[in-house]
Design an enzyme around this catalytic site. Structure first.
Site, PDB file in Angstrom:
ATOM      1  N   PRO A  91       0.818  -1.219   0.000  1.00 15.31           N
ATOM      2  CA  PRO A  91       0.000   0.000   0.000  1.00 15.31           C
ATOM      3  C   PRO A  91       0.853   1.271   0.000  1.00 15.31           C
ATOM      4  O   PRO A  91       0.333   2.353  -0.231  1.00 15.31           O
ATOM      5  CB  PRO A  91      -0.834  -0.106   1.289  1.00 15.31           C
ATOM      6  CG  PRO A  91      -0.384  -1.323   2.001  1.00 15.31           C
ATOM      7  CD  PRO A  91       0.667  -2.021   1.214  1.00 15.31           C
ATOM      8  N   GLU A 118       2.494  -6.226   8.965  1.00 14.24           N
ATOM      9  CA  GLU A 118       2.639  -4.775   9.108  1.00 14.24           C
ATOM     10  C   GLU A 118       3.587  -4.201   8.073  1.00 14.24           C
ATOM     11  O   GLU A 118       3.671  -3.004   7.887  1.00 14.24           O
ATOM     12  CB  GLU A 118       3.145  -4.429  10.511  1.00 14.24           C
ATOM     13  CG  GLU A 118       2.061  -4.355  11.557  1.00 14.24           C
ATOM     14  CD  GLU A 118       0.897  -3.454  11.148  1.00 14.24           C
ATOM     15  OE1 GLU A 118       1.122  -2.255  10.942  1.00 14.24           O
ATOM     16  OE2 GLU A 118      -0.235  -3.966  11.028  1.00 14.24           O
ATOM     17  N   ARG A 156      -3.108  -9.378 -20.509  1.00 14.40           N
ATOM     18  CA  ARG A 156      -4.033  -9.104 -21.615  1.00 14.40           C
ATOM     19  C   ARG A 156      -3.452  -8.139 -22.632  1.00 14.40           C
ATOM     20  O   ARG A 156      -3.972  -8.023 -23.744  1.00 14.40           O
ATOM     21  CB  ARG A 156      -5.393  -8.613 -21.098  1.00 14.40           C
ATOM     22  CG  ARG A 156      -5.338  -7.332 -20.321  1.00 14.40           C
ATOM     23  CD  ARG A 156      -6.688  -7.005 -19.705  1.00 14.40           C
ATOM     24  NE  ARG A 156      -7.687  -6.608 -20.701  1.00 14.40           N
ATOM     25  CZ  ARG A 156      -7.682  -5.455 -21.345  1.00 14.40           C
ATOM     26  NH1 ARG A 156      -6.719  -4.576 -21.143  1.00 14.40           N
ATOM     27  NH2 ARG A 156      -8.628  -5.161 -22.209  1.00 14.40           N
ATOM     28  N   ASP A 171      -9.297   0.274 -24.936  1.00 14.93           N
ATOM     29  CA  ASP A 171      -9.572   0.311 -23.502  1.00 14.93           C
ATOM     30  C   ASP A 171      -9.810   1.706 -22.968  1.00 14.93           C
ATOM     31  O   ASP A 171      -9.164   2.650 -23.393  1.00 14.93           O
ATOM     32  CB  ASP A 171      -8.358  -0.201 -22.704  1.00 14.93           C
ATOM     33  CG  ASP A 171      -8.154  -1.678 -22.853  1.00 14.93           C
ATOM     34  OD1 ASP A 171      -9.067  -2.343 -23.349  1.00 14.93           O
ATOM     35  OD2 ASP A 171      -7.070  -2.131 -22.473  1.00 14.93           O
TER      36      ASP A 171
HETATM   37  N1  ADE Z   1      -1.045  -4.832   0.014  1.00 17.70           N
HETATM   38  C1  ADE Z   1      -2.052  -4.448   0.822  1.00 17.70           C
HETATM   39  N2  ADE Z   1      -2.792  -3.497   0.264  1.00 17.70           N
HETATM   40  C2  ADE Z   1      -2.251  -3.268  -0.981  1.00 17.70           C
HETATM   41  C3  ADE Z   1      -2.575  -2.391  -2.054  1.00 17.70           C
HETATM   42  N3  ADE Z   1      -3.606  -1.548  -1.995  1.00 17.70           N
HETATM   43  N4  ADE Z   1      -1.806  -2.428  -3.154  1.00 17.70           N
HETATM   44  C4  ADE Z   1      -0.748  -3.277  -3.225  1.00 17.70           C
HETATM   45  N5  ADE Z   1      -0.405  -4.112  -2.248  1.00 17.70           N
HETATM   46  C5  ADE Z   1      -1.143  -4.115  -1.117  1.00 17.70           C
END
Ligand code: ADE
Length: 234
Positions: A91, A118, A156, A171
């Site tokens: 994230p 974490e 793809r 696309d």
């Molecule tokens: N791991 C946890 N959430 C994630 C996300 N939004 N993007 C990539 N990897 C992740």
């Protein structure tokens, strides 16, 4: 052929998505080769641990650097000459776009690392990761589903992966002037619950149909994703 190696604690999660539809077809046609690597197989300390408590305290566990480094080393040794591009799904990464997917689809070898818990010891990231990618501003339980998303989006775009009738060039989000959402589409029958297909689509006038589709795409984009129109040349 594009080689994709994936380092994960949960290789079994990938079986379903990779055994159906376009990804399975592309693999059968040798457009892509996907290999899964169990991170636990590279944990060789006394307790075979892949995670540990964070230095400085705090909740959750942190993935240890050494098993990850060993896993990367193992994959690199099997891909000599290909110099895999290492992507960590997390994230904290840069948000994935169609433009970046298209660029990644031109690599010869990708090594995807699925984060967990974490987080991951920063030293692994500094030593071995070329790029951190997030699939959006929300948090999943791990990097596995994001890795599947990335593999699907890349596969793809490989030449020959889509059937003749489909074209990745049309696309939504394709780079350039076509960075618009797709407008509404319809198929048979011409009437459903009293609702008609727009006349223009039945007119056979291809120039007019094209114009209508473009108008609908702009309208929908303006309504739902106005920020996509901001970079447009006037
Ligand atoms: N791991 C946890 N959430 C994630 C996300 N939004 N993007 C990539 N990897 C992740």
């Amino acid at each position: 052929m594009l080689h994709i190696d994936i380092v994960t604690l949960f290789p079994e999660m990938f079986a379903g998505p990779f055994s159906a539809s376009i990804v399975a077809r592309a693999a059968a046609a040798d457009l892509v080769q996907i290999e899964l690597h169990q991170l636990r197989d590279f944990a060789h300390d006394r307790h075979n641990r892949v995670d540990d408590e964070p230095f400085g305290g705090g909740p959750g566990m942190v993935l240890k650097a050494q098993p990850l480094l060993k896993a990367i080393e193992h994959v690199r040794a099997t891909r000599t000459g290909l110099d895999p591009h290492v992507v960590l799904l997390s994230p904290q990464g840069k948000k994935l776009t169609h433009t970046r997917v298209a660029e990644l689809s031109k690599e010869r070898s990708l090594l995807l690392v699925c984060g967990h818990y974490e987080g991951i010891d920063q030293r692994f990231i500094d030593l071995a990761v070329d790029e951190e990618v997030s699939i959006g501003d929300y948090v999943l339980t791990g990097g596995e589903i994001p890795a599947m998303v990335l593999v699907d989006a890349i596969t793809r775009l490989l030449p020959g992966a889509l059937g003749d009738e489909q074209s990745a060039e049309l696309d939504s989000f394709a780079p350039g002037l076509d960075a618009l959402l797709q407008g509404p589409v319809y198929t048979r029958p011409p009437e459903v619950a009293g609702m008609q297909v727009p006349d223009v689509l039945l007119s056979g006038d291809h120039a007019q149909i094209e114009r209508w589709r473009r108008e609908q795409a702009v309208l929908r984009t303006r309504e739902r994703r106005p920020e996509l129109l901001e970079d447009w040349p006037e």
